[in-house]
Design an enzyme around this catalytic site. Structure first.
Site, short mmCIF file in Angstrom:
data_model
loop_
_atom_site.label_atom_id
_atom_site.label_comp_id
_atom_site.label_asym_id
_atom_site.label_seq_id
_atom_site.Cartn_x
_atom_site.Cartn_y
_atom_site.Cartn_z
N SER A 9 0.83 -1.19 0.00
CA SER A 9 0.00 0.00 0.00
C SER A 9 0.87 1.25 0.00
CB SER A 9 -0.90 0.00 1.24
OG SER A 9 -1.85 1.02 1.19
N CYS A 42 3.09 7.16 3.20
CA CYS A 42 3.98 8.32 3.22
C CYS A 42 5.15 8.10 4.18
CB CYS A 42 3.20 9.57 3.61
SG CYS A 42 2.05 10.12 2.32
N ALA A 77 2.04 8.61 -1.63
CA ALA A 77 1.39 9.68 -2.36
C ALA A 77 2.45 10.64 -2.89
CB ALA A 77 0.40 10.42 -1.45
N TYR A 127 -8.02 14.00 0.62
CA TYR A 127 -7.16 14.84 -0.19
C TYR A 127 -7.97 15.43 -1.36
CZ TYR A 127 -3.71 12.77 2.85
OH TYR A 127 -3.03 12.36 3.98
N ARG A 165 -7.51 5.06 -6.29
CA ARG A 165 -7.84 4.82 -4.88
C ARG A 165 -8.98 5.74 -4.47
NH1 ARG A 165 -4.12 3.66 0.43
NH2 ARG A 165 -4.40 1.57 -0.43
N GLY A 200 -0.63 -2.70 4.07
CA GLY A 200 0.08 -1.51 4.48
C GLY A 200 0.97 -1.73 5.68
N ARG A 201 0.40 -1.55 6.87
CA ARG A 201 1.23 -1.53 8.07
C ARG A 201 1.99 -2.83 8.32
NH1 ARG A 201 -2.20 2.27 12.34
NH2 ARG A 201 -2.70 3.85 10.79
#
Length: 365
Positions: free
Chosen positions: A23, A26, A59, A186, A234, A330-331
């Site tokens: 994923s 940032c 991003a 965003y 996304r 992701g994490r």
């Protein structure tokens, strides 16, 4: 054999080696100029070495005002593309598919990194005036949010052009997948949501107006992206704001086929981020997967699921049970860069993913 986590995925003319995607996350590690650093090369390269099928950048701002913080990654000049090129090359050399998320932070821009509090930065502190569909600042706790400008027609045209030229530079840098970021509060999500879009022109008002900009950007990115390479989008499936007018899962389901018509090959389904008052109904394993399933019901585009995916068997079940086409992790990839390699061992898919030869003497010990 039916599709499973380590079955390849063909999207247009691009072959992805498995269904694990890193994923976009940032890193806030650019030293104020938006140029990729050694940190990005090691961070992204490690996940490619770790066996993931798709490795996506964080991003990546298409213009300087589109950064979340001054230390975010950018793609608004040839210098930025040149800094990213060796990273894309290394990802591909390791057998993964290099991908980039094209982004603009909108009203959530101009703030410090999370470890410095995510507080607004004023121009005399290195910050800048932020852009948004309407002149409504993000409701930071601080007394002085960044000045937020309602975008003019010229601003909208400039942002559209920035996404297109960002895609062209990303292609030159060697990326094979471009993802348009329209989630997490965003800029493009701000246009989608009536919680933030109060315009009365063709880019506001009803569903058609609020979705116009993201549809146009996806179409224009698709026009400059090669036919044999995929475009992802996304989205935040819901604002999680049940007590006010906001973007909903029903609208996301309605938008998904329109994004496919505009050229999106995969919808990457996340949620939230538009407002700090969001009410997340639950967290935990697969807590956002139901939104991906809803999107899949409404479109022939592929669908990626994200949120609370941390176990190999869990990720594999998403694919085997046809709940998603990609498991977007992701994490867990922050905790374990070699998540995919460990998953292959646990699931008995060692023949599909091999440890780098430099590391094999440690495998099984």
């Amino acid at each position: 054999m039916s599709d499973h986590l380590f079955s390849p995925l063909s999207i247009r003319g691009t072959e992805v080696r498995n269904r694990v995607m890193v994923s976009p996350m940032c890193q806030y590690s650019c030293d104020g100029d938006g140029l990729a650093t050694d940190w990005h090369e090691v961070h992204l390269g490690s996940r490619a070495t770790g066996g993931a099928g798709i490795v996506m950048t964080e991003a990546t701002a298409v213009e300087p005002r589109g950064r979340i913080s001054p230390d975010d990654l950018g793609i608004w000049s040839d210098d930025h593309a040149e800094a990213l090129a060796p990273i894309a090359d290394f990802i591909a050399e390791r057998g993964a598919t290099p991908a980039i998320q094209l982004a603009h932070a909108g009203r959530k821009a101009s703030k410090t990194p999370p470890w410095d509090g995510s507080v607004p930065l004023q121009p005399d502190e290195g910050g800048w005036e932020t852009l948004a569909p309407s002149a409504v600042p993000y409701p930071f706790d601080e007394d002085e949010p960044p000045v937020t400008k309602q975008m003019t027609d010229d601003d909208i045209a400039a942002v559209k052009d920035a996404f297109v030229t960002g895609a062209e530079r990303a292609l030159d840098a060697g990326f094979e997948i471009a993802e348009v970021h329209a989630a997490h509060g965003y800029l493009l999500h701000e246009f989608l949501s009536p919680a933030t879009n109060r315009r009365e022109d063709e880019y506001g008002g009803d569903f058609e107006g609020r979705t116009r900009l993201v549809r146009e950007i996806v179409s224009e990115v698709r026009a400059v992206w090669p036919d044999d390479k995929p475009v992802f989008v996304r989205v935040s499936a819901t604002d999680w704001l049940p007590d006010r007018e906001s973007w909903t899962a029903e609208e996301t389901a309605r938008l998904a086929p329109l994004l496919a018509d505009a050229g999106a090959d995969l919808i990457d389904v996340s949620a939230g981020g538009i407002h700090p008052d969001q009410q997340i109904p639950q967290t935990g394993p697969n807590y956002q997967v139901r939104y991906a399933e809803r999107v899949a019901e409404e479109t022939d585009a592929l669908v990626g699921a994200v949120g609370g995916i941390s176990e190999p068997a869990q990720a594999d079940a998403l694919i085997r049970n046809e709940r998603a086409d990609l498991a977007i992790v992701g994490r867990e990839h922050l905790r374990d860069p070699y998540f995919a390699l460990h998953a292959a061992e646990e699931l008995g898919a060692d023949e599909d993913v091999e440890w780098p030869i430099q590391y094999r003497r440690a495998v099984g010990n």
